[in-house]
Write an enzyme that holds these catalytic residues in place. Structure first.
Site, PDB file in Angstrom:
ATOM      1  CG  ASP A 199      14.306  78.053  42.984  1.00  0.00           C
ATOM      2  OD1 ASP A 199      14.444  78.392  44.172  1.00  0.00           O
ATOM      3  OD2 ASP A 199      13.204  77.769  42.483  1.00  0.00           O
TER       4      ASP A 199
ATOM      5  CE1 TYR B 150       7.179  74.306  44.212  1.00  0.00           C
ATOM      6  CE2 TYR B 150       6.776  75.699  42.299  1.00  0.00           C
ATOM      7  CZ  TYR B 150       6.362  75.174  43.506  1.00  0.00           C
ATOM      8  OH  TYR B 150       5.142  75.529  44.005  1.00  0.00           O
TER       9      TYR B 150
HETATM   10  C1  LIG Z   1       7.506  77.265  46.234  1.00  0.00           C
HETATM   11  C2  LIG Z   1       8.614  77.249  45.265  1.00  0.00           C
HETATM   12  C3  LIG Z   1       8.557  77.974  44.067  1.00  0.00           C
HETATM   13  C4  LIG Z   1       7.306  78.749  43.639  1.00  0.00           C
HETATM   14  O1  LIG Z   1       7.056  79.824  44.475  1.00  0.00           O
HETATM   15  P1  LIG Z   1       5.579  80.389  44.815  1.00  0.00           P
HETATM   16  O2  LIG Z   1       5.884  81.455  45.808  1.00  0.00           O
HETATM   17  O3  LIG Z   1       4.792  79.251  45.365  1.00  0.00           O
HETATM   18  O4  LIG Z   1       5.000  80.902  43.548  1.00  0.00           O
HETATM   19  C5  LIG Z   1       9.661  77.969  43.229  1.00  0.00           C
HETATM   20  N1  LIG Z   1      10.781  77.259  43.546  1.00  0.00           N
HETATM   21  C6  LIG Z   1      10.862  76.530  44.679  1.00  0.00           C
HETATM   22  C7  LIG Z   1      12.105  75.769  44.967  1.00  0.00           C
HETATM   23  C8  LIG Z   1       9.788  76.493  45.578  1.00  0.00           C
HETATM   24  O5  LIG Z   1       9.882  75.762  46.687  1.00  0.00           O
END
Ligand SMILES: *Cc1c(COP(=O)(O)O)cnc(C)c1O
Length: 391
Positions: A176, A104
């Site tokens: 993630d 990301y």
């Molecule tokens: C949106 C996103 C983030 C960051 O999250 P926020 O809530 O926007 O700070 C991190 N990892 C992935 C895969 C995302 O889609």
């Protein structure tokens, strides 16, 4: 007689339901108070101050830990504050991070700046390639950062294999899991130490909260992250937690419709002459299909595809859509379309975009839970507009 065991999905959905001793409310109340009274000077209450602990935030965190199969959740103000917390807690000064090369963008920016400032070292590796992962993890590391499926091409990483390599290198492994949610994938069961969520996306699911979470495999890691969350002050707001708990209760039901609609959209895309390529792990010709079948219980509702005619064709397609908003983010009940090269990935150079496989003809969809026939008809009309551009 023994009671039948209740599944994690039902336990998470019902967490906190019917537990109100004061008024017998079905749904738990929101505790907005910033502070709590001490019974006496000598007795510390369970909750004293909402930065360090809040009953509403705890209910949400416990429900999410139930879904991920974790020991505990630290609920943060955003996905990026969760990412910052993970780095602070797990990477010592000068430590080494091995990260997927297509993380990301916000995570990429965070790690790159920390590296540029000399706080840590980061090696960007194509973790979908296990030989590359093995080579990178032949050297000791502190943290391995995996994201599968990736954005926007939905590339799939073998999470169990990377966890094993990471542990051999002495690292903690963070996954993630934002794109799949714990309904479709549980990285802790594959050996990950930590799961990160942007709960902004599928977990909340209604595009009205920015939030994040770190779910730990062990009590020990959870306690450490909890200490850091209180110390740095990144803990999430109690009202956001209340909204996200409400969102979480429908996660499994939403994911089923998201995926049903995504399948209908993919069927349209693969057969349409204006589309030159469809990236969706559910397609047998997707390079990560077999792996996704093994480690996910569904293929999700993110799809990217390329249209003939490049940027002009994508503009014709998007201009006139009535059931998709042109917007960044993903995972809400409403359908969205994004042009990665011009929007989410605009910070990348043309060369970097080329290397990452993000062309000017690429669009990414976050398929919502509207009626699938409406979505398909709208996109079909858009694809006809795109085809008219190329002639
Ligand atoms: C949106 C996103 C983030 C960051 O999250 P926020 O809530 O926007 O700070 C991190 N990892 C992935 C895969 C995302 O889609």
């Amino acid at each position: 007689m023994d009671q039948p065991e209740i599944s994690r999905l039902t336990r998470a959905l019902r967490h906190g339901i019917g537990q109100d001793d004061q008024h017998r409310a079905v749904v738990p109340a929101w505790y907005g108070s910033s502070n709590y009274t001490f019974p006496t000077i000598a007795e510390e209450p369970d909750y004293a101050y909402s930065r360090s602990g809040n009953p509403t935030r705890d209910l949400f965190g416990e429900a999410l830990a139930t879904l991920e199969g974790g020991a505990g959740t630290v609920v943060t103000s955003s996905g990026m504050s969760a990412a910052t917390l993970a780095v602070l807690a797990l990477v010592p000064a000068g430590g080494r991070v091995v990260a997927a090369h297509d993380l990301y963008g916000g995570t990429w920016r965070l790690l790159n700046r920390f590296a540029a400032d000399g706080r840590l070292q980061v090696d960007w590796v194509d973790l979908t390639d296990l030989d590359a992962a093995r080579a990178a993890l032949a050297t000791e590391a502190d943290l391995v950062w995996v994201e599968s499926p990736s954005n926007p091409l939905l590339r799939i990483t073998d999470i169990a294999a990377v966890c094993e390599l990471g542990h051999t290198a002495g690292a903690k492994v963070l996954a993630d899991n934002t794109f799949c949610s714990p309904v479709l994938q549980q990285p802790l069961s594959m050996g990950a130490d930590l799961v990160l969520h942007s709960t902004t996306k599928f977990i909340n699911g209604h595009s009205d909260v920015v939030g994040g979470a770190l779910v730990s495999a062990t009590e020990e890691l959870h306690a450490d992250l909890d200490w850091w969350a209180n110390t740095t002050g990144v803990s999430g707001s109690s009202f956001d937690a209340w909204l996200q708990l409400r969102g979480l209760r429908t996660l499994d039901a939403r994911m089923r419709v998201h995926q049903e609609n995504a399948a209908a959209v993919v069927e349209l895309l693969v057969d349409h002459p204006a589309v030159t390529r469809v990236h969706y792990p559910g397609l047998p010709d997707h390079p990560g299909h077999e792996l996704a079948t093994r480690q996910q219980s569904g293929f999700g509702s993110l799809i990217s595809f390329e249209v003939a005619g490049g940027r002009a064709a994508t503009e014709a397609l998007v201009d006139g859509l009535r059931t998709f908003c042109l917007a960044e983010s993903l995972g809400g009940v409403e359908s969205l379309v994004v042009h990665p090269a011009a929007m989410t990935h605009a910070a990348m150079s043309d060369e970097a975009l080329g290397l990452a496989g993000i062309s000017q003809g690429l669009l990414r969809l976050s398929v919502g839970i509207e009626q699938s026939a409406d979505l398909v008809a709208d996109l079909a009309a858009g694809l006809d507009r795109a085809a008219a551009v190329t002639g």
